[in-house]
Enzyme design. Structure first.
Site, PDB file in Angstrom:
ATOM      1  CG  PHE A   4      -1.764   1.247   1.340  1.00 23.20           C
ATOM      2  CD1 PHE A   4      -2.771   1.506   0.412  1.00 23.20           C
ATOM      3  CD2 PHE A   4      -1.555   2.154   2.357  1.00 23.20           C
ATOM      4  CE1 PHE A   4      -3.551   2.659   0.508  1.00 23.20           C
ATOM      5  CE2 PHE A   4      -2.331   3.303   2.468  1.00 23.20           C
ATOM      6  CZ  PHE A   4      -3.332   3.555   1.536  1.00 23.20           C
ATOM      7  CG  MET A  36       3.674  30.150 -25.768  1.00 28.80           C
ATOM      8  SD  MET A  36       4.150  31.724 -26.542  1.00 28.80           S
ATOM      9  CE  MET A  36       4.998  32.528 -25.182  1.00 28.80           C
TER      10      MET A  36
END
Length: 567
Positions: A111, A475
């Site tokens: 985990f 941009m």
């Protein structure tokens, strides 16, 4: 002294004079955070792990000290990968400390397990996986040494959970001994002599200064040489501030969105002296035709960078803290009549600078980027630290806002990381509490780490935020309009969140400025605010960044503007 690993790690940080840590707790670092709680070492809890690593980066760039951040295993430290890569590309010293699952669980897909050492191998200067508590002091000492010496960079220290809980006899090493690594890189004096001789015979020399000048602390030496010789100078984006932008010898930033004077001077010079610059593609354009008339001298600490992209006729490999004092002494000792020899070249460069300054066309009462930055100058001084995100606003900031000294213009260069700005500005302000810190960002970039407004509010970190709001991914949109038949695919977003409403929800006051008539009122309010504040400034979506060198073109093939055409 007998202590557990977690306490030993905190003691290591104290030995390294770490003043602040940025981080986010989780399962594998609970013992570390428990010791942090007891220690009193300042810690900034960010809203996201990416915020923590960017904040450590901003702190490091603003101060020159090594930034430090903590994360838990698995998703925690994986969230830092972009920030680690950002620091790696721009040679920023970081020590990233992450928890790992217990030694008995490593390799079992446990985990929250991730092989972060493997993941970050290409984007760290070095990394460690610590599974033995007795190794911890040595590893931390080495990590700080490696991060801050030579060409700086991020070092990751991944520590198994049980290492934090085991005991050791703590003793912090006095020194570091690493086979195959030399932090203090010195080259050959004969190479420096060759560079001096090349300068003596040049008629049209040009300095190109990069981020290495800033990180090495050698900007003063470069300035001494420029003053003495009158040689024009251009900078890379990360070299901004290495020579004051207001100097008459300074021609501006070079490259894709660099100045006309800078790019044409690179094209026409007969000697290019590159100092601490790695010839990124955004600087060179068409590399085969970069500085076609010049002999090239390359000063760089990293031997790998020399001849990697641009062939150097003369290479000076070594730490700039070794090479630049030597070069400066030798140049300044010469009795050459620099002024008269370079006067015609300087005049030519100055004429180009005057003929083609940075500009954005006026659009009625709309706030243009040029108007915004010109107004901003009245609220800032030479000690203001300007931080940017990435995009059009980043280039406008580089073009229009003068940096007068190093470490006062912070931006993500090599990786071009949107979302960098807000946490980096936070780190910069904590590193330089006496300086004004201003963030310039776009409505696209600010969304990516806007959770850090809550961090600014929680700790009262007085960053002033200016959002250039044009409802486009600027941009990307500019490239689409110019080079993709105007297909504005997923770059126009008319319903961008109003940051002047989002920020107050997290405790940071916000205000809007819609046009020139209320810009001054908005700026007055922003800089009078006690603590962090945000001003959302509407700018025209049609405003573009010029000059622009299209990808793969020569530096002299600039698009100068909508009406200026190409060279």
């Amino acid at each position: 002294m007998r202590m557990i690993g977690a306490k030993a790690l905190i003691e290591c940080l104290k030995q390294e004079h770490v003043q602040v840590v940025f981080g986010y707790p989780g399962g594998s670092v609970l013992t570390l955070y428990d010791e942090l709680y007891k220690s009193g070492l300042p810690h900034i809890l960010t809203g996201h792990e990416q915020g923590a690593v960017h904040a450590a980066d901003g702190y490091a760039r603003a101060t020159g000290r090594t930034g430090v951040c903590f994360a838990t295993s698995g998703p925690g430290v994986c969230n830092m990968v972009t920030g680690i890569a950002t620091a790696y590309m721009d040679s920023v010293p970081l020590v990233v400390i992450s928890g790992q699952v217990a030694t008995t669980l490593i390799g079992r897909d446990s985990f929250q397990e991730a092989d972060i050492s493997g993941i970050t191998t290409p984007i760290t200067k070095h990394n460690y996986l610590v599974k033995n508590v007795d190794d911890l002091p040595r590893v931390l000492k080495e990590a700080f040494y490696i991060a801050s010496t030579g060409r700086p960079g991020p070092v990751l220290v991944d520590i198994a959970k049980d290492v934090f809980e085991k005991e050791l006899d703590f003793e912090y090493p006095d020194s570091v001994h690493l086979r195959g690594y030399q932090g203090n890189v010195q080259g050959q004096e004969a190479d420096v002599d060759a560079a001096v001789e090349a300068l003596r015979t040049a008629r049209r020399p040009l300095f190109l200064t990069g981020g290495g000048v800033v990180s090495s602390g050698t900007a003063g030496l470069v300035c001494d040489i420029v003053r003495k010789t009158g040689i024009p100078v251009v900078t890379t984006l990360l070299g901004k501030g290495s020579v004051p932008d207001t100097w008459p010898y300074h021609l501006g930033m070079a490259g894709m969105h660099g100045s006309y004077a800078a790019n044409m001077s690179i094209t026409d010079c007969d000697l290019l002296i590159a100092v601490g610059a790695r010839f990124d593609d955004r600087v060179t354009g068409d590399v085969e035709n970069f500085a076609p008339k010049a002999r090239i001298v390359h000063f760089d600490i990293d031997k790998v960078e020399i001849n990697k992209i641009v062939h150097a006729d003369i290479s000076v490999n070594g730490d700039l803290r070794w090479s630049m004092p030597l070069f400066a002494d030798k140049v300044l000792a010469l009795r050459d009549d620099w002024d008269s020899r370079f006067a015609p070249w300087r005049a030519e460069a100055a004429a180009r600078k005057a003929a083609h300054p940075f500009t954005t066309p006026a659009l009625g009462r709309a706030v243009t980027p040029q108007a915004l930055f010109e107004a901003l100058r009245d609220y800032t001084d030479g000690d203001t630290v300007l931080v940017t995100d990435v995009g059009q606003h980043q280039m406008w900031a580089a073009q229009f806002f003068p940096a007068e000294q190093p470490r006062h213009f912070l931006t993500s260069g090599g990786l071009g990381t949107m979302g960098y700005g807000l946490p980096a500005a936070m780190g910069a302000k904590l590193g330089r509490p006496g300086s004004q810190v201003v963030l310039i960002t776009g409505d696209g970039s600010i969304l990516m780490n806007c959770q850090e407004f809550s961090t600014l509010a929680r700790y009262g970190i007085a960053v002033k935020v200016l959002v250039l709001h044009n409802n486009v991914l600027g941009m990307v949109n500019q490239w689409q309009v110019l080079f993709y038949q105007g297909h504005q695919a997923e770059s126009v977003i008319p319903d961008f969140p109003e940051m002047s409403r989002v920020a107050p929800a997290m405790g940071v006051p916000g205000k809007q400025a819609h046009d020139l008539d209320d810009l001054k009122e908005g700026l007055d309010w922003l800089f009078a605010a006690d603590g962090p504040a945000l001003l959302d400034v509407r700018i025209p979506a049609e405003a573009k960044v010029y000059p622009m060198v299209p990808g793969g073109r020569r530096l002299d093939q600039m698009i100068l503007g909508e009406e200026g055409g190409a060279q």
